[in-house]
Write an enzyme that holds these catalytic residues in place. Structure first.
Site, short mmCIF file in Angstrom:
data_model
loop_
_atom_site.label_atom_id
_atom_site.label_comp_id
_atom_site.label_asym_id
_atom_site.label_seq_id
_atom_site.Cartn_x
_atom_site.Cartn_y
_atom_site.Cartn_z
N GLY A 64 -13.16 6.36 8.18
CA GLY A 64 -12.46 6.16 9.44
C GLY A 64 -10.96 5.98 9.30
O GLY A 64 -10.26 5.89 10.31
N SER A 65 -10.45 5.93 8.07
CA SER A 65 -9.01 5.76 7.91
C SER A 65 -8.29 7.09 8.14
O SER A 65 -8.90 8.16 8.14
CB SER A 65 -8.69 5.24 6.50
OG SER A 65 -9.07 6.19 5.52
N ILE B 27 -2.44 -2.18 -3.86
CA ILE B 27 -3.58 -1.38 -3.42
C ILE B 27 -3.51 -0.02 -4.10
O ILE B 27 -2.58 0.75 -3.89
CB ILE B 27 -3.61 -1.22 -1.89
CG1 ILE B 27 -3.77 -2.62 -1.26
CG2 ILE B 27 -4.75 -0.31 -1.47
CD1 ILE B 27 -3.77 -2.61 0.24
N SER B 28 -4.51 0.25 -4.93
CA SER B 28 -4.54 1.49 -5.68
C SER B 28 -5.71 2.36 -5.22
O SER B 28 -6.24 2.18 -4.12
CB SER B 28 -4.62 1.20 -7.19
OG SER B 28 -4.41 2.37 -7.95
N ARG C 117 -8.48 22.41 -4.07
CA ARG C 117 -7.04 22.51 -3.90
C ARG C 117 -6.35 22.06 -5.18
O ARG C 117 -6.98 21.42 -6.03
CB ARG C 117 -6.60 21.66 -2.71
CG ARG C 117 -7.18 22.12 -1.38
CD ARG C 117 -6.84 21.17 -0.26
NE ARG C 117 -7.38 19.84 -0.48
CZ ARG C 117 -7.18 18.81 0.34
NH1 ARG C 117 -6.43 18.97 1.41
NH2 ARG C 117 -7.71 17.63 0.09
N ALA D 278 0.81 -1.22 0.00
CA ALA D 278 0.00 0.00 0.00
C ALA D 278 0.85 1.27 0.00
O ALA D 278 0.43 2.28 0.53
CB ALA D 278 -0.94 0.00 1.20
N LYS E 278 -8.47 7.55 -7.63
CA LYS E 278 -7.79 8.72 -8.18
C LYS E 278 -6.85 8.36 -9.32
O LYS E 278 -6.33 9.24 -10.02
CB LYS E 278 -7.05 9.48 -7.08
CG LYS E 278 -7.99 10.16 -6.09
CD LYS E 278 -7.23 10.86 -4.98
CE LYS E 278 -8.17 11.65 -4.07
NZ LYS E 278 -9.21 10.82 -3.43
#
Length: 257
Positions: A92-93, A44-45, A187, A2, A48
């Site tokens: 929650g991450s 893990i992508s 942003r 990750a 985006k």
């Protein structure tokens, strides 16, 4: 695996470091897996990586392409399998919008939303963990998974402004009366809407309910090695980095530039 600097403006301001972590970090782990006889690697992508508008998303797409090239270059059934999973936002991450809203609520507001039209896909931590485990299993169960990407069927995207209003109500307050919501503006590199599939990727059902499979365009392993070597040799110049990224990921755009 990750490896990710996942903060969009941070990577936009430090493109070379973002590429080192997200691209070279993924390459190092993938190469080590192949060299040492690992059975399967799950990359893990992120959503985006689809039609990326920022260096972070593009870097994750390049990492997808590299592991995809390794999977397609397997010479026998015993070589390491490489499978990619794309996530939406994990509730929650670390860095997730929900803990941010909770912190802002405790402080009495305002809750900050970048744009009232912004939407995102969300999944729970349990769903994210299950997807990784199921993807590693699919790598060996599915005969036609070579070079493909697994995506959780996350349903409809959620409007961030609605989420902020709902969290205020759940805390026992009235939005805009007790707790205000402030629109801060996009942003650098941010998108209003995320996607889980590129227009060329036709999703199909997998053997596991709730997991969709897509086959993105592929580049040979030899070409990917050359591209990554050139990319990592660039100076920390955003314009040069974006020009090179565009060569590797043609769908990459920079609407905020």
């Amino acid at each position: 695996h990750a490896a990710a600097l996942k903060h969009v403006p941070l990577v936009e301001n430090n493109p070379r470091q973002g590429l080192y972590t997200n691209v070279l970090g993924s390459k190092n782990v993938a190469d080590a897996c192949r060299a040492h006889g690992v059975s399967a690697m799950v990359q893990i992508s992120t959503d985006k990586a689809v039609n990326p508008t920022n260096v972070m998303g593009a870097s994750k797409r390049i990492a997808e392409m590299y592991t995809q090239s390794l999977d397609l270059s397997r010479t026998n059934d015993y070589d390491c399998r490489f499978v990619t999973v794309r996530f939406g936002n994990v509730l929650g991450s670390t860095g997730s919008v929900v803990p941010l809203f909770q912190k802002q609520l405790v402080q009495g507001g305002p809750l900050t939303v970048t744009d009232e039209r912004m939407t995102r896909f969300f999944m729970t931590i349990r769903e994210a963990v299950e997807l990784v485990l199921q993807a590693s299993s699919l790598a060996w169960q599915a005969n036609d998974l070579s070079g493909k990407i697994c995506v959780l069927d996350m349903g409809e995207p959620v409007r961030i402004l609605n989420l902020a209003e709902q969290m205020i109500r759940l805390a026992g307050f009235e939005p805009y009366h007790d707790i205000d919501i402030k629109i801060t503006g996009l942003r650098p590199g941010e998108k209003l809407y995320e996607e889980v599939f590129h227009g060329e990727e036709k999703p199909m059902e997998s053997e596991i309910k709730g997991i969709l499979i897509a086959k993105p365009r592929s580049i040979s392993h030899e070409e990917m090695e050359k591209y990554i070597a050139r990319l990592l040799a660039l100076p920390n110049d955003l314009a040069l980095v974006k020009k090179m990224i565009k060569e590797i990921v043609p769908e990459f755009t920079s609407p905020n530039n």
